[in-house]
Design a protein around this motif. Sequence first.
Motif, PDB file in Angstrom:
ATOM      1  N   LEU A   1       0.719  -1.339  -0.082  1.00  0.00           N
ATOM      2  CA  LEU A   1      -0.033   0.124   0.087  1.00  0.00           C
ATOM      3  C   LEU A   1       0.855   1.303  -0.093  1.00  0.00           C
ATOM      4  O   LEU A   1       0.447   2.360   0.132  1.00  0.00           O
ATOM      5  N   ARG A   2       2.121   1.102   0.231  1.00  0.00           N
ATOM      6  CA  ARG A   2       3.106   2.219   0.232  1.00  0.00           C
ATOM      7  C   ARG A   2       4.168   1.669  -0.687  1.00  0.00           C
ATOM      8  O   ARG A   2       4.572   0.628  -0.726  1.00  0.00           O
ATOM      9  N   ASN A   3       5.061   2.970  -1.031  1.00  0.00           N
ATOM     10  CA  ASN A   3       6.272   2.558  -1.832  1.00  0.00           C
ATOM     11  C   ASN A   3       7.492   2.710  -1.012  1.00  0.00           C
ATOM     12  O   ASN A   3       7.602   3.315  -0.039  1.00  0.00           O
ATOM     13  N   VAL A   4       8.575   2.231  -1.573  1.00  0.00           N
ATOM     14  CA  VAL A   4       9.964   2.584  -1.103  1.00  0.00           C
ATOM     15  C   VAL A   4      10.115   3.860  -0.985  1.00  0.00           C
ATOM     16  O   VAL A   4       9.992   4.639  -1.904  1.00  0.00           O
ATOM     17  N   GLY A   5      10.554   4.507   0.087  1.00  0.00           N
ATOM     18  CA  GLY A   5      10.943   5.986   0.299  1.00  0.00           C
ATOM     19  C   GLY A   5       9.849   6.571   0.802  1.00  0.00           C
ATOM     20  O   GLY A   5       9.800   7.813   1.403  1.00  0.00           O
ATOM     21  N   ASP A   6       8.366   5.869   1.066  1.00  0.00           N
ATOM     22  CA  ASP A   6       7.346   6.753   1.623  1.00  0.00           C
ATOM     23  C   ASP A   6       7.519   6.772   3.094  1.00  0.00           C
ATOM     24  O   ASP A   6       8.067   5.910   3.921  1.00  0.00           O
ATOM     25  N   ARG A   7       7.098   7.724   3.850  1.00  0.00           N
ATOM     26  CA  ARG A   7       7.218   8.086   5.075  1.00  0.00           C
ATOM     27  C   ARG A   7       5.764   7.507   5.444  1.00  0.00           C
ATOM     28  O   ARG A   7       4.576   7.670   5.183  1.00  0.00           O
ATOM     29  N   VAL A   8       5.881   6.657   6.731  1.00  0.00           N
ATOM     30  CA  VAL A   8       4.585   6.080   7.251  1.00  0.00           C
ATOM     31  C   VAL A   8       4.637   6.354   8.922  1.00  0.00           C
ATOM     32  O   VAL A   8       5.660   6.606   9.466  1.00  0.00           O
ATOM     33  N   GLU A   9       3.479   6.247   9.355  1.00  0.00           N
ATOM     34  CA  GLU A   9       3.503   6.412  10.713  1.00  0.00           C
ATOM     35  C   GLU A   9       3.207   5.111  11.518  1.00  0.00           C
ATOM     36  O   GLU A   9       2.655   4.373  10.767  1.00  0.00           O
TER      37      GLU A   9
ATOM     38  N   ALA B   1       2.547  -0.827  10.029  1.00  0.00           N
ATOM     39  CA  ALA B   1       3.821  -0.438  10.342  1.00  0.00           C
ATOM     40  C   ALA B   1       4.034  -0.440  11.822  1.00  0.00           C
ATOM     41  O   ALA B   1       3.542  -0.171  12.780  1.00  0.00           O
ATOM     42  N   PRO B   2       5.255  -1.242  12.042  1.00  0.00           N
ATOM     43  CA  PRO B   2       5.531  -1.317  13.618  1.00  0.00           C
ATOM     44  C   PRO B   2       6.113  -0.222  14.397  1.00  0.00           C
ATOM     45  O   PRO B   2       6.181  -0.128  15.429  1.00  0.00           O
ATOM     46  N   ALA B   3       6.563   0.822  13.495  1.00  0.00           N
ATOM     47  CA  ALA B   3       6.726   2.068  14.031  1.00  0.00           C
ATOM     48  C   ALA B   3       6.853   3.293  12.941  1.00  0.00           C
ATOM     49  O   ALA B   3       6.472   2.893  11.863  1.00  0.00           O
ATOM     50  N   ALA B   4       7.091   4.385  13.297  1.00  0.00           N
ATOM     51  CA  ALA B   4       7.113   5.553  12.242  1.00  0.00           C
ATOM     52  C   ALA B   4       8.406   5.520  11.699  1.00  0.00           C
ATOM     53  O   ALA B   4       9.553   5.254  12.418  1.00  0.00           O
TER      54      ALA B   4
END
Length: 420
Positions: free
Chosen positions: A23-31, A50-53
């Motif tokens: 659902l996200r790409n390499v380089g994407d910021r996630v929370e 995501a296990p962490a931000a």
Amino acid sequence: MGYIDIFVPAEQEGTKAIVRSWLRNVGDRVEENDPLVELETDKVTQEVPAPAAGVIAEILLASDAEAEPGALLGRLKVGDEAAAGATPPAASGDAGAEPGEAGFAPAPASSPAPAAPGDKSMALALSPAVRRAVRTHDIDPATITGTGKAGRITRADVDKAVAERAAAPAPRPAPAPVAAREEAPASAGGVRSIPHDRMRLAIAQNMLNSVTVAPHVTAMFECDFTAIMAHRRKHKAAFAAEGANLTFTAYFIAACVAAMKAAPAINSRWHDDRLDIFDDVNIGIGTALGDKGLVVPVVSKCQELSLLGIAKRLTEMVERARANKLTPADMRGGTFTISNHGVSGSLFATPIIISQPQSAILGIGKTEKRVVVREVDGVDTIQIRSLAYVSLTIDHRVVDGHQTNGWLSAFVETLENWPS
């Protein structure tokens, strides 16, 4: 700055998981707890959070790859450097690419391609894999009801919409000239080819495995439902006031608990070197999902529940199943299964295939009013009773006819003598 691994959940209850899409790409910021990956098994589609931000640094299992429990899906870069180097969503390559196309190292930032005129898929926040799917199938995402987190559209939602469109009646063509119809080859009739989805293929594999490894034997009894029907009429409103839909399945579960005392080996799992007989009665309830197959949510520790407790748990599970909100934990740990095939009209079905490695499965047929002979005070009387066929299919490696019939006798006796 450091890295955190992203793993496939360890508990899969013997099912194979496949990476449906990132659902996200390499380089994407996630929370933390943002959905990252969709995994699909024969029973459910599951999102891995995501296990962490941080920032997605690597994708190690791309779309369509098999994901064994505990396998490494990818890595997350965390820390100050990760925060500084984050790229906005959709700035890197397509995270939903086919195996071999996904980036296994951070991709260089680039501007997203402009949407084509009239491309409605870009008006909604869609993952790359979903964008590709709606374009491939030429379907408007605005017409799709999302079942993901916060109403997000998933690949499963797109597949469902495509299947529904394919099943819709096609426009009726104008009648062809008689000569043209006579000259048409026999193979020119209407045929729709629908590829198997992963859930259907996984179900097929599990069913074939069950009948291959286990000798199935079925015993059939007739059961009088008159007593539980009277009880249900009397108490249904009171149960509803407690937030529970009092269905016949609640009675079936309670009767199963009583029957396990007569033949404990029915509540077991077969292994090559042993038989595990369980104290907890964890009953799976087959729940149909239309053309997508079925799922089997589990009501755990039924021996500890009252009829009201069973009904409440069932109400919750069925609602979540039909809303596509079940998790793998909801379908884990089953020791026995009920298939209420009578709800779709069948009187009996045999054999009902056992959910391996369980040892038996109960089948409930359609309830019908029948004329029967009953003895009252030593006199034969003709009565109209509500009857159904109930079956127990067993793994003959585990139990024989004596235990099978003993279990069914106790099950039937419990239902037929249900107190008012």
